[in-house]
Design a protein around this motif. Structure first.
Motif, PDB file in Angstrom:
ATOM      1  N   HIS A 159       0.848  -1.205   0.000  1.00  0.00           N
ATOM      2  CA  HIS A 159       0.000   0.000   0.000  1.00  0.00           C
ATOM      3  C   HIS A 159       0.879   1.249   0.000  1.00  0.00           C
ATOM      4  O   HIS A 159       1.071   1.877   1.050  1.00  0.00           O
ATOM      5  CB  HIS A 159      -0.927   0.004   1.223  1.00  0.00           C
ATOM      6  N   PRO A 160       1.430   1.643  -1.133  1.00  0.00           N
ATOM      7  CA  PRO A 160       2.245   2.866  -1.199  1.00  0.00           C
ATOM      8  C   PRO A 160       1.447   4.082  -0.715  1.00  0.00           C
ATOM      9  O   PRO A 160       0.224   4.146  -0.886  1.00  0.00           O
ATOM     10  CB  PRO A 160       2.599   2.981  -2.684  1.00  0.00           C
ATOM     11  N   TYR A 161       2.154   5.013  -0.106  1.00  0.00           N
ATOM     12  CA  TYR A 161       1.513   6.233   0.389  1.00  0.00           C
ATOM     13  C   TYR A 161       1.657   7.322  -0.666  1.00  0.00           C
ATOM     14  O   TYR A 161       2.767   7.749  -0.995  1.00  0.00           O
ATOM     15  CB  TYR A 161       2.172   6.668   1.700  1.00  0.00           C
ATOM     16  N   LYS A 162       0.525   7.722  -1.234  1.00  0.00           N
ATOM     17  CA  LYS A 162       0.507   8.720  -2.301  1.00  0.00           C
ATOM     18  C   LYS A 162       1.446   8.331  -3.440  1.00  0.00           C
ATOM     19  O   LYS A 162       2.170   9.167  -4.001  1.00  0.00           O
ATOM     20  CB  LYS A 162       0.868  10.107  -1.740  1.00  0.00           C
ATOM     21  N   GLY A 163       1.425   7.031  -3.722  1.00  0.00           N
ATOM     22  CA  GLY A 163       2.225   6.516  -4.830  1.00  0.00           C
ATOM     23  C   GLY A 163       3.696   6.308  -4.507  1.00  0.00           C
ATOM     24  O   GLY A 163       4.473   5.913  -5.380  1.00  0.00           O
ATOM     25  N   LYS A 164       4.104   6.566  -3.248  1.00  0.00           N
ATOM     26  CA  LYS A 164       5.518   6.461  -2.872  1.00  0.00           C
ATOM     27  C   LYS A 164       5.747   5.349  -1.851  1.00  0.00           C
ATOM     28  O   LYS A 164       4.889   5.083  -1.013  1.00  0.00           O
ATOM     29  CB  LYS A 164       6.007   7.792  -2.291  1.00  0.00           C
ATOM     30  N   GLN A 165       6.924   4.733  -1.937  1.00  0.00           N
ATOM     31  CA  GLN A 165       7.319   3.712  -0.965  1.00  0.00           C
ATOM     32  C   GLN A 165       8.409   4.302  -0.059  1.00  0.00           C
ATOM     33  O   GLN A 165       9.596   4.062  -0.242  1.00  0.00           O
ATOM     34  CB  GLN A 165       7.814   2.456  -1.673  1.00  0.00           C
ATOM     35  N   ILE A 166       7.946   5.097   0.904  1.00  0.00           N
ATOM     36  CA  ILE A 166       8.860   5.763   1.843  1.00  0.00           C
ATOM     37  C   ILE A 166       8.404   5.461   3.265  1.00  0.00           C
ATOM     38  O   ILE A 166       7.217   5.583   3.588  1.00  0.00           O
ATOM     39  CB  ILE A 166       8.871   7.289   1.632  1.00  0.00           C
ATOM     40  N   VAL A 167       9.333   5.059   4.108  1.00  0.00           N
ATOM     41  CA  VAL A 167       9.059   4.895   5.534  1.00  0.00           C
ATOM     42  C   VAL A 167      10.123   5.682   6.288  1.00  0.00           C
ATOM     43  O   VAL A 167      11.176   6.026   5.733  1.00  0.00           O
ATOM     44  CB  VAL A 167       9.070   3.415   5.962  1.00  0.00           C
ATOM     45  N   SER A 168       9.867   5.959   7.564  1.00  0.00           N
ATOM     46  CA  SER A 168      10.819   6.790   8.305  1.00  0.00           C
ATOM     47  C   SER A 168      10.887   6.392   9.766  1.00  0.00           C
ATOM     48  O   SER A 168      10.021   5.685  10.287  1.00  0.00           O
ATOM     49  CB  SER A 168      10.440   8.270   8.174  1.00  0.00           C
ATOM     50  N   GLY A 169      11.953   6.874  10.415  1.00  0.00           N
ATOM     51  CA  GLY A 169      12.133   6.640  11.842  1.00  0.00           C
ATOM     52  C   GLY A 169      12.619   7.906  12.514  1.00  0.00           C
ATOM     53  O   GLY A 169      13.381   8.680  11.926  1.00  0.00           O
ATOM     54  N   VAL A 170      12.156   8.109  13.748  1.00  0.00           N
ATOM     55  CA  VAL A 170      12.544   9.293  14.513  1.00  0.00           C
ATOM     56  C   VAL A 170      13.174   8.851  15.830  1.00  0.00           C
ATOM     57  O   VAL A 170      12.606   8.039  16.564  1.00  0.00           O
ATOM     58  CB  VAL A 170      11.321  10.191  14.809  1.00  0.00           C
ATOM     59  N   GLY A 171      14.349   9.385  16.124  1.00  0.00           N
ATOM     60  CA  GLY A 171      14.982   9.173  17.421  1.00  0.00           C
ATOM     61  C   GLY A 171      14.951  10.461  18.210  1.00  0.00           C
ATOM     62  O   GLY A 171      15.035  11.551  17.632  1.00  0.00           O
ATOM     63  N   ALA A 172      14.829  10.353  19.524  1.00  0.00           N
ATOM     64  CA  ALA A 172      14.849  11.561  20.342  1.00  0.00           C
ATOM     65  C   ALA A 172      16.240  12.182  20.328  1.00  0.00           C
ATOM     66  O   ALA A 172      16.412  13.372  20.126  1.00  0.00           O
ATOM     67  CB  ALA A 172      14.423  11.237  21.768  1.00  0.00           C
ATOM     68  N   ASN A 173      17.232  11.331  20.528  1.00  0.00           N
ATOM     69  CA  ASN A 173      18.612  11.795  20.583  1.00  0.00           C
ATOM     70  C   ASN A 173      19.515  10.613  20.260  1.00  0.00           C
ATOM     71  O   ASN A 173      19.088   9.456  20.337  1.00  0.00           O
ATOM     72  CB  ASN A 173      18.930  12.337  21.987  1.00  0.00           C
ATOM     73  N   LYS A 174      20.770  10.870  19.914  1.00  0.00           N
ATOM     74  CA  LYS A 174      21.669   9.784  19.529  1.00  0.00           C
ATOM     75  C   LYS A 174      22.291   9.133  20.760  1.00  0.00           C
ATOM     76  O   LYS A 174      23.405   9.489  21.176  1.00  0.00           O
ATOM     77  CB  LYS A 174      22.748  10.296  18.581  1.00  0.00           C
ATOM     78  N   VAL A 175      21.577   8.181  21.337  1.00  0.00           N
ATOM     79  CA  VAL A 175      22.118   7.334  22.394  1.00  0.00           C
ATOM     80  C   VAL A 175      22.118   5.904  21.852  1.00  0.00           C
ATOM     81  O   VAL A 175      21.398   5.591  20.901  1.00  0.00           O
ATOM     82  CB  VAL A 175      21.296   7.443  23.691  1.00  0.00           C
ATOM     83  N   PRO A 176      22.931   5.015  22.427  1.00  0.00           N
ATOM     84  CA  PRO A 176      23.090   3.676  21.837  1.00  0.00           C
ATOM     85  C   PRO A 176      21.794   2.915  21.579  1.00  0.00           C
ATOM     86  O   PRO A 176      21.630   2.330  20.497  1.00  0.00           O
ATOM     87  CB  PRO A 176      23.972   2.959  22.863  1.00  0.00           C
ATOM     88  N   ALA A 177      20.871   2.904  22.534  1.00  0.00           N
ATOM     89  CA  ALA A 177      19.646   2.124  22.354  1.00  0.00           C
ATOM     90  C   ALA A 177      18.834   2.614  21.158  1.00  0.00           C
ATOM     91  O   ALA A 177      18.323   1.811  20.361  1.00  0.00           O
ATOM     92  CB  ALA A 177      18.793   2.174  23.620  1.00  0.00           C
ATOM     93  N   ILE A 178      18.712   3.923  21.021  1.00  0.00           N
ATOM     94  CA  ILE A 178      17.933   4.496  19.917  1.00  0.00           C
ATOM     95  C   ILE A 178      18.636   4.270  18.586  1.00  0.00           C
ATOM     96  O   ILE A 178      18.009   3.926  17.576  1.00  0.00           O
ATOM     97  CB  ILE A 178      17.664   5.992  20.168  1.00  0.00           C
ATOM     98  N   THR A 179      19.948   4.435  18.579  1.00  0.00           N
ATOM     99  CA  THR A 179      20.709   4.184  17.356  1.00  0.00           C
ATOM    100  C   THR A 179      20.527   2.745  16.890  1.00  0.00           C
ATOM    101  O   THR A 179      20.369   2.470  15.695  1.00  0.00           O
ATOM    102  CB  THR A 179      22.203   4.479  17.595  1.00  0.00           C
ATOM    103  N   ARG A 180      20.521   1.819  17.847  1.00  0.00           N
ATOM    104  CA  ARG A 180      20.336   0.406  17.499  1.00  0.00           C
ATOM    105  C   ARG A 180      18.938   0.161  16.942  1.00  0.00           C
ATOM    106  O   ARG A 180      18.769  -0.570  15.952  1.00  0.00           O
ATOM    107  CB  ARG A 180      20.609  -0.478  18.719  1.00  0.00           C
ATOM    108  N   PHE A 181      17.925   0.714  17.590  1.00  0.00           N
ATOM    109  CA  PHE A 181      16.550   0.570  17.090  1.00  0.00           C
ATOM    110  C   PHE A 181      16.462   1.000  15.622  1.00  0.00           C
ATOM    111  O   PHE A 181      15.903   0.289  14.782  1.00  0.00           O
ATOM    112  CB  PHE A 181      15.601   1.448  17.904  1.00  0.00           C
ATOM    113  N   LEU A 182      16.993   2.186  15.334  1.00  0.00           N
ATOM    114  CA  LEU A 182      16.827   2.769  14.004  1.00  0.00           C
ATOM    115  C   LEU A 182      17.690   2.081  12.948  1.00  0.00           C
ATOM    116  O   LEU A 182      17.277   1.952  11.790  1.00  0.00           O
ATOM    117  CB  LEU A 182      17.115   4.267  14.055  1.00  0.00           C
TER     118      LEU A 182
END
Length: 353
Positions: A159-182
């Motif tokens: 199910h492309p969004y408005k014809g596009k295949q784009i997904v994204s991720g947001v981290g609060a800040n660059k700490v190890p746990a968040i960096t690993r998630f993303l």
């Protein structure tokens, strides 16, 4: 007759011994007083800090321990709360959040050598004083991130969004746990769908609690065409998930199953902080003097410490129900389960950065 009296007295003595033993046991249990020191965001973050509280409450209910929560409202509170809990005789003291690794535990743990500390997201080798009364708890967030990224990659392909295949991720800040998630998220999305574009941005929120910053970052991503947004950002991420709801795109939660936020939550990257807290308390209660520090305990897909929440079942009549059909659910679930098995078997090793 005399022998009967002797037997009776022996029975009374035995019963008395049992009662004394049970009383002593109950008293020992009552002396286990656990403190949980939260990070900024408190218990209303609907994720990380809240899960630590859930774990402590489970220990109180099932193990009979006492417990108290110290709320951290500012950076200065981390050290102060650790000191207060230690001085009040709580043992173990559970520090919730990676930022306790950078100063607070090094300052407090050596000063209270008889107190045991558990650091959630704390990497023990990263502690400069190497205190042997601290046990680090680490999670392979990249594995959970990979699984939800794989889900996102499959869903945006169908199910492309408005014809596009784009997904994204947001981290609060660059700490190890968040960096690993993303890192795991981006790799998982690409594995599922080589044509997908993955946008990763940081809201630059050192508090992990500023929802406005994550909302602004997420709205920018959606404006650039992202149809699925993953918020690896603690309480800050609640702002991003509200942006997803506002713009009618999929949101992916973090730490806890955040499906309760609404039908726009596709899944969540789960991190069982509650289990880690409960198991640490249980181990301490079973053998206080034998509770060892000086190392990390690791939680993974293989041992059930991280994973993903079931795909959302949207109510009838909602836009989500139109986007995620029964066929979608079956298709995605079958494949992501297989990926989880491969991760557990060590055949897929998601990147950590």
């Amino acid at each position: 007759m005399k022998s009967k009296r002797i037997l009776l007295w022996l029975g009374v003595l035995a019963l008395g011994a049992l009662i004394v033993g049970a009383t002593a046991s109950a008293q020992r249990a009552a002396t286990v007083k656990v403190a949980v020191v939260t990070d900024i965001g408190g218990l209303n973050d609907k994720g990380f800090n809240h899960l630590s509280y859930v774990g402590m409450q489970r220990a109180k209910r099932l193990l009979g321990v006492q417990g108290r929560v110290y709320i951290t409202n500012s950076a200065a509170d981390r050290k102060a709360n650790l000191q207060a809990a230690s001085q009040a005789g709580y043992n173990p003291v559970i520090a919730v959040g990676v930022l306790f690794e950078f100063g607070p535990l090094d300052a407090v743990a050596p000063a209270f050598p008889k107190t045991k500390y558990v650091g959630i997201d704390v990497d023990w080798p990263g502690l400069s004083s190497k205190p042997t009364n601290v046990r680090g708890i680490q999670f392979r967030e990249q594995e959970a991130g990979y699984l939800v990224g794989y889900i996102a990659g499959l869903e945006i392909k169908r199910h492309p969004y408005k014809g596009k295949q784009i997904v994204s991720g947001v981290g609060a800040n660059k700490v190890p746990a968040i960096t690993r998630f993303l890192a795991g998220y981006a790799a998982g999305a690409k594995k599922a769908n080589p044509k997908v574009t993955v946008k990763i941005d940081y809201a630059n929120d050192p508090t992990f609690a500023d929802q406005a910053k994550c909302k602004e970052t997420t709205l920018n991503q959606i404006g650039a065409g992202s149809g699925i947004v993953f918020e690896a950002a603690g309480q800050c991420g609640l702002g991003g998930l509200s942006a997803a709801k506002q713009k009618h795109v999929w949101g992916i939660g973090v730490d806890a199953n955040q499906g309760f936020l609404g039908a726009h939550i596709l899944t969540s990257a789960t991190k069982h902080v509650d289990r880690a807290v409960f198991e640490a308390i249980k181990a301490y209660k079973a053998n206080p003097t034998g509770f060892k520090g000086g190392y990390n305990k690791n939680y993974t897909v293989k041992n059930g410490g991280v994973g993903y929440a079931p795909l959302r079942v949207a109510p009838k009549g909602s836009w989500e129900a139109k986007e995620l059909t029964a066929a979608d659910r079956a298709y995605i679930t079958t494949r992501v389960r297989r990926i989880a098995q491969l991760i557990a078997a060590g055949k897929i090793k998601p990147p950590s950065s």
